[in-house]
Design a protein around this motif. Structure first.
Motif, PDB file in Angstrom:
ATOM      1  N   PRO A 100      31.828  -0.792 -11.347  1.00 26.12           N
ATOM      2  CA  PRO A 100      31.553   0.585 -11.758  1.00 26.12           C
ATOM      3  C   PRO A 100      31.691   1.543 -10.573  1.00 26.12           C
ATOM      4  N   LEU A 160      26.744  -7.277 -12.917  1.00 27.00           N
ATOM      5  CA  LEU A 160      27.280  -6.434 -13.989  1.00 27.00           C
ATOM      6  C   LEU A 160      28.607  -6.987 -14.504  1.00 27.00           C
ATOM      7  N   CYS A 161      29.467  -7.406 -13.597  1.00 31.50           N
ATOM      8  CA  CYS A 161      30.772  -7.930 -14.007  1.00 31.50           C
ATOM      9  C   CYS A 161      30.625  -9.270 -14.722  1.00 31.50           C
ATOM     10  N   HIS A 170      28.292   0.081 -17.169  1.00 37.72           N
ATOM     11  CA  HIS A 170      29.324  -0.948 -17.175  1.00 37.72           C
ATOM     12  C   HIS A 170      29.219  -1.888 -18.373  1.00 37.72           C
ATOM     13  N   VAL A 216      26.760  -5.408  -8.540  1.00 37.29           N
ATOM     14  CA  VAL A 216      28.118  -5.318  -9.100  1.00 37.29           C
ATOM     15  C   VAL A 216      28.546  -6.677  -9.653  1.00 37.29           C
ATOM     16  N   GLN A 275      33.883  -7.605 -17.285  1.00 37.11           N
ATOM     17  CA  GLN A 275      34.867  -6.692 -16.722  1.00 37.11           C
ATOM     18  C   GLN A 275      35.257  -7.124 -15.312  1.00 37.11           C
ATOM     19  N   SER A 293      29.194  -8.312 -18.312  1.00 38.79           N
ATOM     20  CA  SER A 293      30.112  -7.514 -19.145  1.00 38.79           C
ATOM     21  C   SER A 293      31.477  -8.165 -19.313  1.00 38.79           C
TER      22      SER A 293
END
Length: 400
Positions: A277, A267-268, A295, A264, A273, A271
């Motif tokens: 996700p 991914l963040c 994501h 996670v 974000q 991205s």
């Protein structure tokens, strides 16, 4: 009573180092108006007030007028920040992100390092219930923290252990006016649905107090996970093209909770974000033996490593002028000469990569290079520094 609770919360947040000034975000609603009054009564730091007008409801101006009147009555500074939605993406998410970014800019302009928010025990319980319905794990169910460092600011929630009802009681006792946002009764929003469920859940013992207690338990478990993560070291490292890469043997050897937490975070990071996700597709991606889009990223598994790269589909429409930040994390600069105004920064893509015969010399995966920034003049590729076509251009990764 409430003043003591707020004072205790701020003592825990500040210790002996109380700042001279703190900001407070006030919408005109009951929670933030009560917080503002309590902070003023607390009196150990000067209070600067900020409001954000999203321009979504005509009543907003009247609500912010209540804030302005209170500030003027007590000699407090008050500034209203404007925001306009352009109709792209999820409205609630866009408004939340824009509000945070506007407040960050305001705080930094005024030399403030702390901003207080009016989240309550009820907000904590509602968030817990919403995230439970989405299958969130420990991180999601830990919900909100009373103190959080983000965007170079310390965000404070000093009434997080206070109920919404007690704050409104304080307002009535002190003859302070507040506004009720009609969207708080709009069942199109998940938070309103969660709020209305409390009456049904209370006979089962699932009260606001019990749900916030569960959130507190989850936060303690989150601390354990974070401690364990530090002990085994960071599973992912960032490479030259901005990918997050983990050694597959070390990744697979970690407990599932640590694997999901590390993925996670990767991914963040890639991205940009803020929110993780959903758990089910995350778990599927961890188990997958083939590339998985998730994501705004592409997860590329192999026997030796697990790579998280930006997904080309997520950036194919990113088109910025030279000198601007591309995909919120890359800046391309020309070292040789002043670039022409007609040049644009866009993703390299498959077609662009096909124009670079020696791209394999970089050692980077083709899927990673597809989503890297390149300099274009119309349909003509000028430079792609991360893919080996430098032509006097450099790429700088801004977010790490």
């Amino acid at each position: 009573m409430l003043l003591n609770q707020l004072s205790n919360a701020l003592d825990r947040a500040f210790g002996a180092d109380v700042p001279k000034r703190i900001g407070v975000a006030v919408s005109g609603g009951g929670d933030s108006m009560a917080l503002l009054d309590l902070l003023r009564q607390w009196g150990r730091a000067e209070v600067a007030v900020v409001s954000v007008n999203h321009g979504l409801r005509p009543e907003a101006s009247d609500e912010l007028a209540l804030v302005a009147a209170y500030a003027a009555q007590h000699g407090l500074t008050h500034e209203v920040l404007q925001w306009t939605w352009h109709g792209v993406g999820n409205l609630q998410n866009a408004a939340r992100d824009a509000r945070r970014q506007a407040i960050v800019a305001w705080a930094k302009d005024h030399g403030l390092h702390h901003v207080a928010l009016g989240h309550t025990q009820d907000d904590q319980a509602e968030t817990f219930l919403m995230r439970l319905s989405r299958g969130s794990g420990v991180d999601g169910l830990a919900c909100m923290s009373p103190v959080r460092e983000r965007d170079g600011l310390t965000w404070l929630r000093p009434v997080l252990e206070v109920t919404r009802a007690d704050l409104r009681k304080h307002l009535r006792e002190n003859d302070i006016h507040w506004a009720e946002d009609p969207s708080n009764e709009d069942t199109r929003f998940d938070r309103v649905k969660a709020r209305q469920m409390f009456e049904t859940l209370a006979p089962l013992g699932l009260t606001v107090e019990r749900l916030t207690q569960a959130a507190a338990h989850m936060r303690r478990q989150q601390d354990v996970l974070q401690w364990a993560e530090r002990q085994i070291g960071a599973l992912f490292e960032q490479d030259a093209v901005g990918d997050m890469v983990a050694n597959r043997v070390a990744f697979d050897a970690a407990p599932e909770a640590l694997r999901s937490k590390a993925l996670v975070a990767a991914l963040c990071e890639v991205s940009g974000q803020s929110y993780p996700p959903r758990y089910r597709p995350l778990l599927a991606a961890i188990k997958s033996k083939t590339p998985s889009p998730l994501h705004g990223c592409l997860i590329l598994p192999s026997e030796k490593q697990l790579r998280v790269t930006r997904e080309w589909a997520a950036v194919r429409d990113e088109n910025t002028p030279v000198g601007a930040v591309w995909d919120r994390r890359w800046r391309l600069d020309c070292q040789a000469e002043t670039p022409a105004a007609s040049l644009k920064i866009k993703a390299l893509g498959q077609e662009g990569l096909a124009k670079i015969p020696n791209w394999r010399d970089t050692g980077h995966a083709r899927q990673s290079l597809w989503a890297t920034p390149a300099v274009w003049q119309g349909d003509t590729l000028i430079a792609a520094p991360l893919a080996g076509l430098t032509e006097g251009w450099t790429a700088q990764l801004l977010r790490t």
